[in-house]
Design an enzyme around this catalytic site. Structure first.
Site, PDB file in Angstrom:
ATOM      1  N   LYS A 126     -51.241  28.959   6.777  1.00 34.37           N
ATOM      2  CA  LYS A 126     -49.947  28.637   6.969  1.00 34.37           C
ATOM      3  C   LYS A 126     -48.836  29.095   5.890  1.00 34.37           C
ATOM      4  O   LYS A 126     -49.160  29.224   4.848  1.00 34.37           O
ATOM      5  CB  LYS A 126     -49.680  27.108   7.075  1.00 34.37           C
ATOM      6  CG  LYS A 126     -48.448  26.763   8.200  1.00 34.37           C
ATOM      7  CD  LYS A 126     -48.819  26.439   9.578  1.00 34.37           C
ATOM      8  CE  LYS A 126     -47.840  26.206  10.235  1.00 34.37           C
ATOM      9  NZ  LYS A 126     -48.244  25.915  11.763  1.00 34.37           N
ATOM     10  N   ASP A 166     -43.478  29.244  13.860  1.00 38.04           N
ATOM     11  CA  ASP A 166     -43.779  27.836  13.822  1.00 38.04           C
ATOM     12  C   ASP A 166     -42.041  27.209  13.886  1.00 38.04           C
ATOM     13  O   ASP A 166     -41.278  27.898  14.461  1.00 38.04           O
ATOM     14  CB  ASP A 166     -44.346  27.249  12.650  1.00 38.04           C
ATOM     15  CG  ASP A 166     -44.721  25.725  12.586  1.00 38.04           C
ATOM     16  OD1 ASP A 166     -45.605  25.384  13.274  1.00 38.04           O
ATOM     17  OD2 ASP A 166     -43.979  24.966  11.998  1.00 38.04           O
TER      18      ASP A 166
END
Ligand code: NDP
Ligand code: 2IT
Length: 453
Positions: A126, A166
């Site tokens: 991430k 995201d």
């Protein structure tokens, strides 16, 4: 939790100070794993747990850019490469002022198990930045993305690490990031997912997370002989995940009565129909406006602004059958969870990552409702990212029907895994244990096979 795991959690907290979301994500998984470690002592002797909570690599970098006034601005960029035991690092980029290393470590940690559950060969990662795209011009967003990629490009690649979107990173940002990567690497390759359709993107990727979450909710309801038809649904957020959750709920006969953003929420008793949803998509994706405008456009709907310091979020205090938290972490506190249960909610399917605080999860499990944790319920997004990678490698693209068929199959498989694993470990109906243990075993076995790395 046994003494050894308590000590492990103490150590996690001491070694990762000021990262409460990371502690929360690790503790939830460790809680589930007590059941596994008793049966698989080799995981203990090989220190799998101690290794899996330590990122393989963390990259932290300066992102300087120039705003429209000519002022120099500096943000912080991150990529957390958490685990590559079953495939290249894979996971989104988040651009939001709340982004810290701890937030990204929690997200990367969850991603490892989520990606394993999809059955596709993807490790977990991430990244992102504390950059706030809100209120910025397209030119500012482009210059930021170009600066961010100028450092990130040397760390990623189609077989190394494949970022995606995201919060705050959608089609526009992926476009600017891809353009800069291609320029620097001199290579047209599937290094990012969520790309535009005419330059390597996959059909259904924009819809995939919300659509998959609704498929997962339908599977949970089916275990009780029920469907989404006629169900009243609370949805939070109004971004990518919320929009396509609402759309799929409409397809399956659900009635969506709420949507929100960080300023407040709307309640529409009559339900968000297709025309109203199209208004929301135009508002959010093109005009980049606030959800408050929904209540101006449709005066029968009520708008409630966020109240600072309130002990609960009123969005979760409406009577409903199903709840789809689709905004951000810890948006359902313990009181919200109690309100949902008291008002008759039967299904909570998490489109967002870790939207429920630990005490709230306990409330759902104790009440025996159908509770689908994010790492299982929202895995459809990254699953279709995996399908985008496969299509890029083949230099070929599947039809909308083909991708949707595969997404639906993957969500059914994830559900079946959660049910089978929670049954096997003596906690039937507990999707938290099912998802944590199901994802963990696949990664842990790969780590065992690959030696001490
Ligand atoms: P978007 O940026 O498209 O939308 C985010 C929405 O959540 C916006 O309505 C935003 O409101 C709201 N929001 C964000 N932060 C906060 C906050 N701190 N407090 C209140 N509201 C907030 O992001 P996505 O829809 O992509 O992501 C939503 C959630 O889903 C996240 O948890 C993400 O990690 C998760 N997720 C996303 C996937 C994807 O494929 N995109 C896949 C799996 C999970 P505002 O505009 O006011 O900020
Ligand atoms: O949290 C998530 O799974 C995502 N933001 C999607 C990640 C991806 O690589 O598609």
């Amino acid at each position: 939790m046994n003494d050894r795991l308590v000590r492990l959690m103490d150590d996690v907290k001491a070694r990762n100070p000021a990262q409460p979301e990371f502690h929360q994500a690790v503790e939830e998984v460790v809680d589930s794993l007590e059941l596994v470690l008793d049966r698989r002592p080799e995981y203990r002797s090989q220190r799998i747990l101690e290794r899996i909570i330590e990122p393989e690599r963390v990259i932290l970098f300066r992102v300087p850019w120039v705003d429209d006034q000519g002022d120099v601005r500096i943000n912080r960029g991150f990529r957390v490469e958490m685990n590559s035991a079953i495939g290249p690092y894979k996971g989104g980029l988040r651009f939001h002022p709340s982004v810290t290393l701890g937030i990204l470590k929690f997200l990367a940690f969850e991603q490892v198990f989520k990606n394993a559950l999809t059955t596709l060969p993807m490790g977990g990662g991430k990244g992102g930045s504390d950059f706030d795209p809100k209120g910025k011009s397209d030119g500012e967003v482009m210059r930021f993305c170009q600066s961010f990629m100028t450092e990130l490009y040397r760390h990623i690649g189609p077989n190394t690490d494949v970022p995606a979107g995201d919060i705050g990173v959608g089609g526009r940002e992926i476009g600017y990031l891809f353009g800069q990567y291609k320029r620097l690497a001199n290579e047209f390759t599937g290094v990012l997912t969520g790309k535009g359709l005419n330059w390597g993107g996959s059909l259904i990727r924009p819809e995939a997370t919300g659509c998959g979450t609704v498929y997962f909710a339908a599977e949970m309801l089916a275990t009780r002989g029920d469907t989404l038809d006629g169900k009243t649904c609370l949805v939070s957020g109004s971004g990518n995940v919320a929009q396509f959750t609402a759309e799929k709920l409409l397809d399956l006969g659900g009635r969506v009565v709420t949507l929100s953003d960080s300023s407040g929420y709307i309640y529409d008793e009559a339900g968000v129909d297709r025309e109203k949803l199209a208004f929301v998509m135009e508002l959010k994706n093109h005009r980049r406006g606030r959800i408050e405008e929904y209540a101006q456009e449709y005066p029968d709907a009520a708008y409630t602004p966020v109240e600072d310091g309130a002990d609960h979020n009123p969005l979760w205090n409406h009577a409903a059958d199903c709840a789809f938290p689709s905004a951000t972490q810890n948006e359902i506190n313990e009181q919200d969870a109690r309100n949902l249960v008291a008002n008759g909610v039967q299904v909570v399917a998490e489109g967002a990552n870790m939207p429920t605080v630990a005490g709230g999860v306990e409330v759902f499990l104790d009440a025996g409702i159908l509770y689908g944790p994010g790492k299982a319920a929202n895995a459809g997004g990254v699953a279709v990212s995996g399908l985008e990678m496969a299509q890029n490698s083949m230099r070929f693209s599947w039809s909308r029907e083909e991708v949707d068929r595969r997404l639906h199959g993957i969500m059914k498989d994830i559900h079946a895994t959660c049910v089978a694993v929670s049954d096997e470990f003596g906690t039937p109906g507990n999707y938290v244990n099912g998802a944590n243990i199901g994802g963990f075993i696949k990664v842990a076995d790969a780590m065992m096979d690959q030696g001490i790395v």
